[in-house]
Design an enzyme around this catalytic site. Sequence first.
Site, mmCIF file in Angstrom:
data_model
loop_
_atom_site.group_PDB
_atom_site.id
_atom_site.type_symbol
_atom_site.label_atom_id
_atom_site.label_comp_id
_atom_site.label_asym_id
_atom_site.label_seq_id
_atom_site.Cartn_x
_atom_site.Cartn_y
_atom_site.Cartn_z
ATOM 1 N N GLU A 50 12.851 27.720 23.347
ATOM 2 C CA GLU A 50 12.394 29.052 22.827
ATOM 3 C C GLU A 50 11.150 29.661 23.758
ATOM 4 O OE1 GLU A 50 12.722 26.317 21.396
ATOM 5 O OE2 GLU A 50 12.995 26.626 19.213
ATOM 6 N N ARG A 186 30.676 11.103 31.052
ATOM 7 C CA ARG A 186 29.262 10.294 31.511
ATOM 8 C C ARG A 186 28.224 11.078 31.790
ATOM 9 N NH1 ARG A 186 32.092 6.207 36.305
ATOM 10 N NH2 ARG A 186 33.009 4.962 34.818
HETATM 11 C C1 AOF Z 1 12.563 23.130 19.891
HETATM 12 N N1 AOF Z 1 13.105 23.485 20.811
HETATM 13 O O1 AOF Z 1 14.136 23.386 22.688
HETATM 14 C C2 AOF Z 1 13.740 21.238 21.729
HETATM 15 C C3 AOF Z 1 12.970 20.774 20.304
HETATM 16 O O2 AOF Z 1 8.080 15.577 22.388
HETATM 17 P P1 AOF Z 1 8.263 17.036 22.138
HETATM 18 O O3 AOF Z 1 6.707 17.751 21.977
HETATM 19 O O4 AOF Z 1 8.787 17.832 23.436
HETATM 20 O O5 AOF Z 1 8.975 17.241 20.927
HETATM 21 C C4 AOF Z 1 10.154 16.472 20.703
HETATM 22 C C5 AOF Z 1 10.858 17.206 19.248
HETATM 23 O O6 AOF Z 1 10.928 18.597 19.540
HETATM 24 C C6 AOF Z 1 12.301 16.678 19.286
HETATM 25 O O7 AOF Z 1 12.372 15.537 18.643
HETATM 26 C C7 AOF Z 1 12.805 17.728 18.278
HETATM 27 O O8 AOF Z 1 12.421 17.652 17.113
HETATM 28 C C8 AOF Z 1 12.190 18.867 18.901
HETATM 29 N N2 AOF Z 1 13.074 19.628 19.985
HETATM 30 N N3 AOF Z 1 12.416 21.825 19.346
HETATM 31 O O9 AOF Z 1 11.807 23.745 19.216
HETATM 32 C C9 AOF Z 1 13.628 22.678 21.912
HETATM 33 N N4 AOF Z 1 14.202 20.564 22.200
HETATM 34 ZN ZN ZN Z 2 9.564 23.493 20.423
#
Ligand code: AOF
Ligand code: ZN
Length: 368
Positions: A50, A186
């Site tokens: 985002e 993979r």
């Molecule tokens: C989002 N957008 O593109 C992704 C999300 O360790 P952090 O702070 O990066 O948080 C990881 C968590 O963020 C992950 O477990 C999931 O809940 C969320 N991933 N969220 O808004 C993203 N990749």
């Molecule tokens: Zn996020």
Amino acid sequence: MAEAIAVGARHLGLTGSNPSVGCVIVRDDGAGPRLIAEAVTAPGGRPHAETQALAQAGEAARGATAYVTLEPCSHHGHTPPCADALIRAGIARVVVSVVDPDPRVSGRGIAMLREAGIAVETGVLEATGERALKAYLTRKRLGRPHVTLKLALSRDGMIGAHTLPPGRGQVAITGPDSRTYVQHLRARSDAILVGIGTAVADDPDLTVRLPGLEDRSPVRIVLDANLRLSPDSRLARTAARVPVIVVAGVLSADGGDRDVHARQARADALSALGVEVLEWDPRRLDLLLPALASRGLSSLLVEGGARTAASFLDAGMVDRLLLFTGSPTIGADGIASPVKPGLVPAPFVHTSGEAFGPDHLDIYERTA
Ligand code: AOF
Ligand code: ZN
């Protein structure tokens, strides 16, 4: 949303413990909807999708709609909450496919957006979104990686031969098209696992060698109860470049035993090459898999051989089964596959079939 899901798939296997999320921002100024930004979670997991899409959109985000495959995060983790970023950018509407099961988020992201007056829809193209985020969702919901078991069967249902031609690995069962497909598999996986039998017989390196995708090699794991992996193996020799974990069972503590010393020397030789030697019982998949999940590994590709495949099936730890059938026959000296196309028991259902040159791939998925 279909576009957001396609964009999200670009970094599968590259975002570490973070899911590869897709975000698309669309504006309609009266002349029909216009896509103004699209982004995927960055390699390594940050920045999130985002924030990157909002940066692309700039001022044009005001009043626009954001489509995201996963609920925007609400927590201050390594980055500030995406929900806040969407609110601050003036996004008018957010469309979500899958609600985030991460306990730090789990509905809070959506609640934050609604409280700020943003219209939120959820569950859009949910089945497709779930499929795209399957590995991450399995790790969060079940506390273990999503497991794909891949087997290559000869025409007569064997996955190898008992007697190997001297100096050579297993007979090639599938052709180049199937092997290219497996290379892509993979590349999209976080980890790949084989038993020591396969590691010794084939001396595989289990890396991704597709042009342009060489940096996508997954972590390589060998189940090796007696620590037989040779420091001269391709796996050990490449461990400094692509991680190798050997699950070597628990070293007995009764020092003085010659076997214990010899084993420790082998462990030291492997460690010196960068191999991680773990003292976990390789037969306890019920403990091993959660331990891998807690390291952030979401997708595991199991590539053989017969015993390893059978132990994952017996433990009920296979989510997806890929059965390639090639054209050679192996005959009486063959090692029979624990499962055969058309004879895969419940809870698996056949979800697709596809030809790869002379080979055929059948995919089965667990339904419960
Ligand atoms: C989002 N957008 O593109 C992704 C999300 O360790 P952090 O702070 O990066 O948080 C990881 C968590 O963020 C992950 O477990 C999931 O809940 C969320 N991933 N969220 O808004 C993203 N990749
Ligand atoms: Zn996020």
